[in-house]
Write an enzyme that holds these catalytic residues in place. Structure first.
Site, PDB file in Angstrom:
ATOM      1  N   ALA A  64       0.953  -0.672  -0.362  1.00  0.00           N
ATOM      2  CA  ALA A  64      -0.159   0.445  -0.321  1.00  0.00           C
ATOM      3  C   ALA A  64       0.993   1.159   0.398  1.00  0.00           C
ATOM      4  O   ALA A  64       1.497   1.512   0.412  1.00  0.00           O
ATOM      5  CB  ALA A  64      -0.950  -0.125   1.373  1.00  0.00           C
ATOM      6  N   GLY A 109       0.993  -5.470   0.525  1.00  0.00           N
ATOM      7  CA  GLY A 109       0.000  -5.985  -0.575  1.00  0.00           C
ATOM      8  C   GLY A 109       0.744  -6.077  -1.629  1.00  0.00           C
ATOM      9  O   GLY A 109       0.209  -7.287  -2.842  1.00  0.00           O
ATOM     10  N   GLU A 112       0.269  -9.972  -1.465  1.00  0.00           N
ATOM     11  CA  GLU A 112      -0.527  -9.883  -1.961  1.00  0.00           C
ATOM     12  C   GLU A 112      -1.246 -10.676  -3.204  1.00  0.00           C
ATOM     13  O   GLU A 112      -2.520 -11.057  -3.112  1.00  0.00           O
ATOM     14  CB  GLU A 112      -1.842  -8.705  -0.109  1.00  0.00           C
ATOM     15  CG  GLU A 112      -1.202  -9.443   1.190  1.00  0.00           C
ATOM     16  CD  GLU A 112      -1.724  -8.617   1.892  1.00  0.00           C
ATOM     17  OE1 GLU A 112      -2.075  -7.762   2.040  1.00  0.00           O
ATOM     18  OE2 GLU A 112      -2.844  -9.264   2.676  1.00  0.00           O
ATOM     19  N   GLU A 132       4.189  -7.030   7.646  1.00  0.00           N
ATOM     20  CA  GLU A 132       2.990  -5.513   8.152  1.00  0.00           C
ATOM     21  C   GLU A 132       3.254  -6.105   9.909  1.00  0.00           C
ATOM     22  O   GLU A 132       2.473  -4.324  10.078  1.00  0.00           O
ATOM     23  CB  GLU A 132       1.120  -6.356   7.401  1.00  0.00           C
ATOM     24  CG  GLU A 132       0.746  -5.804   6.771  1.00  0.00           C
ATOM     25  CD  GLU A 132       1.032  -7.343   5.489  1.00  0.00           C
ATOM     26  OE1 GLU A 132       2.620  -7.783   5.793  1.00  0.00           O
ATOM     27  OE2 GLU A 132       0.438  -6.626   4.173  1.00  0.00           O
TER      28      GLU A 132
HETATM   29  N1  COA Z   1       4.769   3.911  -0.200  1.00  0.00           N
HETATM   30  C1  COA Z   1       4.831   4.574   0.253  1.00  0.00           C
HETATM   31  N2  COA Z   1       5.859   5.354  -0.736  1.00  0.00           N
HETATM   32  C2  COA Z   1       7.187   4.055  -0.553  1.00  0.00           C
HETATM   33  C3  COA Z   1       7.072   2.764  -0.332  1.00  0.00           C
HETATM   34  C4  COA Z   1       5.684   2.420   0.081  1.00  0.00           C
HETATM   35  N3  COA Z   1       4.899   1.221   0.526  1.00  0.00           N
HETATM   36  N4  COA Z   1       7.777   2.198  -0.753  1.00  0.00           N
HETATM   37  C5  COA Z   1       8.795   2.425  -0.582  1.00  0.00           C
HETATM   38  N5  COA Z   1       7.974   3.603  -0.829  1.00  0.00           N
HETATM   39  C6  COA Z   1       9.198   5.251  -1.035  1.00  0.00           C
HETATM   40  C7  COA Z   1       9.943   5.808  -0.305  1.00  0.00           C
HETATM   41  O1  COA Z   1       9.082   6.530   0.698  1.00  0.00           O
HETATM   42  C8  COA Z   1      11.055   6.420  -1.011  1.00  0.00           C
HETATM   43  O2  COA Z   1      10.321   7.432  -1.383  1.00  0.00           O
HETATM   44  P1  COA Z   1      11.607   8.818  -1.223  1.00  0.00           P
HETATM   45  O3  COA Z   1      12.341   9.222  -2.357  1.00  0.00           O
HETATM   46  O4  COA Z   1      10.282  10.213  -1.290  1.00  0.00           O
HETATM   47  O5  COA Z   1      12.180   9.188  -0.028  1.00  0.00           O
HETATM   48  C9  COA Z   1      11.104   5.388  -2.094  1.00  0.00           C
HETATM   49  O6  COA Z   1       9.875   5.012  -2.067  1.00  0.00           O
HETATM   50  C10 COA Z   1      12.538   4.773  -2.326  1.00  0.00           C
HETATM   51  O7  COA Z   1      12.163   3.913  -1.682  1.00  0.00           O
HETATM   52  P2  COA Z   1      13.929   3.568  -1.389  1.00  0.00           P
HETATM   53  O8  COA Z   1      13.460   2.526   0.393  1.00  0.00           O
HETATM   54  O9  COA Z   1      14.448   4.320  -0.709  1.00  0.00           O
HETATM   55  O10 COA Z   1      14.479   2.351  -2.421  1.00  0.00           O
HETATM   56  P3  COA Z   1      15.226   1.032  -2.306  1.00  0.00           P
HETATM   57  O11 COA Z   1      14.669   1.060  -3.665  1.00  0.00           O
HETATM   58  O12 COA Z   1      15.680   0.864  -1.063  1.00  0.00           O
HETATM   59  O13 COA Z   1      13.951  -0.242  -1.795  1.00  0.00           O
HETATM   60  C11 COA Z   1      12.053  -1.243  -0.881  1.00  0.00           C
HETATM   61  C12 COA Z   1      13.084  -0.360  -1.893  1.00  0.00           C
HETATM   62  C13 COA Z   1      10.248  -1.933  -1.857  1.00  0.00           C
HETATM   63  C14 COA Z   1      12.221  -2.370  -0.405  1.00  0.00           C
HETATM   64  C15 COA Z   1      11.366  -0.366   0.281  1.00  0.00           C
HETATM   65  O14 COA Z   1      11.122   0.829  -0.214  1.00  0.00           O
HETATM   66  C16 COA Z   1      10.684  -0.720   1.791  1.00  0.00           C
HETATM   67  O15 COA Z   1      11.225  -1.742   2.490  1.00  0.00           O
HETATM   68  N6  COA Z   1       9.706   0.036   1.768  1.00  0.00           N
HETATM   69  C17 COA Z   1       8.986  -0.118   2.506  1.00  0.00           C
HETATM   70  C18 COA Z   1       7.483  -1.487   1.966  1.00  0.00           C
HETATM   71  C19 COA Z   1       6.519  -1.618   3.038  1.00  0.00           C
HETATM   72  O16 COA Z   1       7.095  -2.278   4.388  1.00  0.00           O
HETATM   73  N7  COA Z   1       5.571  -2.059   2.338  1.00  0.00           N
HETATM   74  C20 COA Z   1       4.180  -3.086   2.886  1.00  0.00           C
HETATM   75  C21 COA Z   1       3.219  -1.649   3.247  1.00  0.00           C
HETATM   76  S1  COA Z   1       2.298  -2.817   4.690  1.00  0.00           S
END
Ligand code: COA
Length: 258
Positions: A64, A109, A112, A132
């Site tokens: 999400a 998600g 999912e 989550e």
């Molecule tokens: N929602 C909104 N924005 C998100 C996001 C999410 N779920 N996941 C990543 N982003 C955004 C980050 O905030 C960042 O934004 P910014 O440039 O404005 O700071 C951008 O995407 C890049 O994220 P970053 O973490 O620097 O990229 P990465 O390639 O190193 O890592 C992920 C990618 C997906 C592994 C990492 O972002 C992550 O672990 N995200 C959390 C995902 C999560 O926990 N999802 C579960 C939701 S229930």
């Protein structure tokens, strides 16, 4: 603005979540468009398979959109989850075959979404997880129910209660993904799978998909009766006769989906 890029190859559509900057996280707008897309392909017969993937190389879908979520009320979150649930269920009820081509992180998600697909193909850099509980919530898009059905309850708890992420090799080993694509060949492998399924009789593929999915919640006797009901649909089909004729004439069948 469209939240997905779309390409067609024969009877296969590729939908690419077009939000690389937010790691293809699902916003409300993306979810609305996604549900409409699933409805569209499920209504017609032109599309046999949909390959779902994410833009860029980092993420399939980071779950999400957590930045959008921060501004949402409890009622907004409930409405989002209800719509997500409907869209994922519509994929399962659809006669189309959905293939997740997991090109990077699939978290929350994102996993999912992949779980509601019929197949999951992973790039070597794929990473899956239901993270989550680390955010104070639980999977709300079916993760606590679809993951144990796919990999068993013990493995599902190992993933969901820890929130840990698994790499492509572990995901393959536990049956969370079905194919591991060589580097740079993810879409090729996904298309190969779509073509293999697409060469088969459309009514038969749909009946088999629904027999498997619907039978999972039933007792064995109920499920065997269900299988017979689905068999009836293909028994009465022209394609069954075409399959027999093609076999006798030693030629490939020309299935027409009726
Ligand atoms: N929602 C909104 N924005 C998100 C996001 C999410 N779920 N996941 C990543 N982003 C955004 C980050 O905030 C960042 O934004 P910014 O440039 O404005 O700071 C951008 O995407 C890049 O994220 P970053 O973490 O620097 O990229 P990465 O390639 O190193 O890592 C992920 C990618 C997906 C592994 C990492 O972002 C992550 O672990 N995200 C959390 C995902 C999560 O926990 N999802 C579960 C939701 S229930």
């Amino acid at each position: 603005m469209a939240e997905f890029r779309e390409e067609r190859r024969g009877s296969t559509e590729v939908w690419t979540i077009d939000g690389e900057k937010r790691r293809n996280a699902i916003s409300r707008a993306a979810l609305v468009e996604f549900e409409q897309r699933v409805e569209r392909v499920s209504r017609g017969h032109a599309t046999r398979a949909v390959i779902l993937t994410g833009a860029g190389e980092r993420a399939f879908c980071a779950g999400a959109d957590l930045k959008e979520r921060a501004g949402m009320s409890e009622a907004d979150v409930r409405a989002f989850l209800a719509q997500l649930g409907r869209a994922l269920r519509a994929m399962e009820r659809s006669d189309c075959v959905f293939i997740a081509a997991i090109n990077g992180a699939a978290l929350g998600g994102g996993t999912e979404l992949a779980l509601a697909c019929d197949f999951r193909v992973a790039a070597p850099t794929a990473e899956l997880g239901l993270t989550e509980v680390q955010l104070g919530i639980i999977p709300g898009g079916g993760g606590t129910q679809r993951l144990p059905r796919l990999v068993g309850p013990a493995r599902a708890k190992d993933l969901i209660l820890t929130g840990r992420r698994v790499n492509a090799a572990e995901a393959l080993a536990i049956g969370l993904v079905q194919r591991l694509a060589p580097e740079g060949r993810l879409l090729e492998v996904a298309h190969g799978l779509a073509e293999q399924v697409g060469a088969n009789a459309p009514l038969a593929v749909a009946a088999a998909k629904h027999a498997i999915d619907e039978g999972l919640a039933l007792t064995l006797d109920e499920a065997l009766a269900l299988e017979q009901r689905h068999y009836e649909k293909v028994l009465a089909s022209e394609d069954r006769l075409e399959g027999l004729a093609a076999f006798a004439e030693k030629r490939p069948p020309g299935f027409r989906g009726r």
